[in-house]
Design a protein around this motif. Structure first.
Motif, PDB file in Angstrom:
ATOM      1  N   ASP A  59      37.387 -11.109 -29.520  1.00  0.00           N
ATOM      2  CA  ASP A  59      37.874  -9.824 -29.588  1.00  0.00           C
ATOM      3  C   ASP A  59      37.770  -9.123 -31.085  1.00  0.00           C
ATOM      4  O   ASP A  59      37.238  -9.834 -31.890  1.00  0.00           O
ATOM      5  N   VAL A  60      37.949  -7.811 -30.950  1.00  0.00           N
ATOM      6  CA  VAL A  60      37.564  -7.050 -31.950  1.00  0.00           C
ATOM      7  C   VAL A  60      38.492  -7.449 -33.445  1.00  0.00           C
ATOM      8  O   VAL A  60      37.930  -7.568 -34.520  1.00  0.00           O
ATOM      9  N   GLU A  61      39.782  -7.805 -33.245  1.00  0.00           N
ATOM     10  CA  GLU A  61      40.529  -8.177 -34.203  1.00  0.00           C
ATOM     11  C   GLU A  61      40.073  -9.531 -34.958  1.00  0.00           C
ATOM     12  O   GLU A  61      40.264  -9.540 -36.200  1.00  0.00           O
ATOM     13  N   PHE A  62      39.724 -10.638 -34.136  1.00  0.00           N
ATOM     14  CA  PHE A  62      39.103 -11.795 -34.708  1.00  0.00           C
ATOM     15  C   PHE A  62      37.891 -11.554 -35.583  1.00  0.00           C
ATOM     16  O   PHE A  62      37.905 -12.049 -36.575  1.00  0.00           O
TER      17      PHE A  62
ATOM     18  N   ALA B 209      44.394 -16.722 -42.209  1.00  0.00           N
ATOM     19  CA  ALA B 209      44.488 -17.484 -41.124  1.00  0.00           C
ATOM     20  C   ALA B 209      45.767 -17.166 -40.380  1.00  0.00           C
ATOM     21  O   ALA B 209      45.874 -17.078 -39.131  1.00  0.00           O
ATOM     22  N   ARG B 210      46.821 -17.091 -41.434  1.00  0.00           N
ATOM     23  CA  ARG B 210      48.141 -16.969 -40.789  1.00  0.00           C
ATOM     24  C   ARG B 210      48.342 -15.571 -40.127  1.00  0.00           C
ATOM     25  O   ARG B 210      48.964 -15.395 -39.110  1.00  0.00           O
ATOM     26  N   ASP B 211      47.889 -14.619 -40.832  1.00  0.00           N
ATOM     27  CA  ASP B 211      47.649 -13.391 -40.281  1.00  0.00           C
ATOM     28  C   ASP B 211      47.055 -13.400 -38.848  1.00  0.00           C
ATOM     29  O   ASP B 211      47.874 -12.738 -37.768  1.00  0.00           O
ATOM     30  N   TYR B 212      45.982 -13.945 -38.651  1.00  0.00           N
ATOM     31  CA  TYR B 212      45.303 -13.928 -37.425  1.00  0.00           C
ATOM     32  C   TYR B 212      46.066 -14.734 -36.381  1.00  0.00           C
ATOM     33  O   TYR B 212      46.245 -14.032 -35.033  1.00  0.00           O
ATOM     34  N   PHE B 213      46.538 -15.943 -36.771  1.00  0.00           N
ATOM     35  CA  PHE B 213      47.430 -16.470 -35.630  1.00  0.00           C
ATOM     36  C   PHE B 213      48.537 -16.018 -35.151  1.00  0.00           C
ATOM     37  O   PHE B 213      49.030 -16.029 -33.995  1.00  0.00           O
ATOM     38  N   SER B 214      49.276 -15.255 -36.073  1.00  0.00           N
ATOM     39  CA  SER B 214      50.579 -14.679 -35.950  1.00  0.00           C
ATOM     40  C   SER B 214      50.298 -13.168 -34.724  1.00  0.00           C
ATOM     41  O   SER B 214      51.020 -13.265 -34.003  1.00  0.00           O
ATOM     42  N   ARG B 215      49.125 -12.577 -35.015  1.00  0.00           N
ATOM     43  CA  ARG B 215      48.716 -11.683 -34.398  1.00  0.00           C
ATOM     44  C   ARG B 215      48.206 -12.251 -32.985  1.00  0.00           C
ATOM     45  O   ARG B 215      48.710 -11.687 -31.816  1.00  0.00           O
ATOM     46  N   ALA B 216      47.606 -13.372 -32.833  1.00  0.00           N
ATOM     47  CA  ALA B 216      47.236 -14.197 -31.534  1.00  0.00           C
ATOM     48  C   ALA B 216      48.266 -14.453 -30.751  1.00  0.00           C
ATOM     49  O   ALA B 216      48.497 -14.230 -29.445  1.00  0.00           O
TER      50      ALA B 216
END
Length: 86
Positions: free
Chosen positions: A26-29, A69-76
């Motif tokens: 996805d775009v966010e990743f 990584a924390r930001d990415y996983f919280s969004r996921a």
């Protein structure tokens, strides 16, 4: 020698992460990945520019990547939870 250990540790962490949470397309990743890559490139450029004089410690780079990584996983997780509620 320490570099080899760090590379192996990163590879193990990457493999473990890929098995537990596969990379979404996805775009966010992609945006977060590019931010992390840009940060690492800039740190390496500054380090090379100063000829071995450490610009930022490995811990600071690691902390910055952890934050990404924390930001990415919280969004996921939020995205996954919102899909479950539908």
């Amino acid at each position: 020698m320490a570099s080899m250990r760090n590379d192996r540790a990163r590879a193990r962490a990457r493999n473990l992460l890929a098995t537990v949470y596969p990379v979404p397309d996805d775009v966010e990743f992609r945006r977060l990945r590019e931010l992390a890559i840009d940060y690492i490139r800039e740190a390496e450029r500054l380090e090379a520019e100063n000829r071995g004089r450490e610009v930022e410690s490995d811990e600071m780079v690691s902390a910055a990547l952890d934050a990404v990584a924390r930001d990415y996983f919280s969004r996921a997780l939020l995205r996954a939870m919102s899909h479950r509620k539908r």
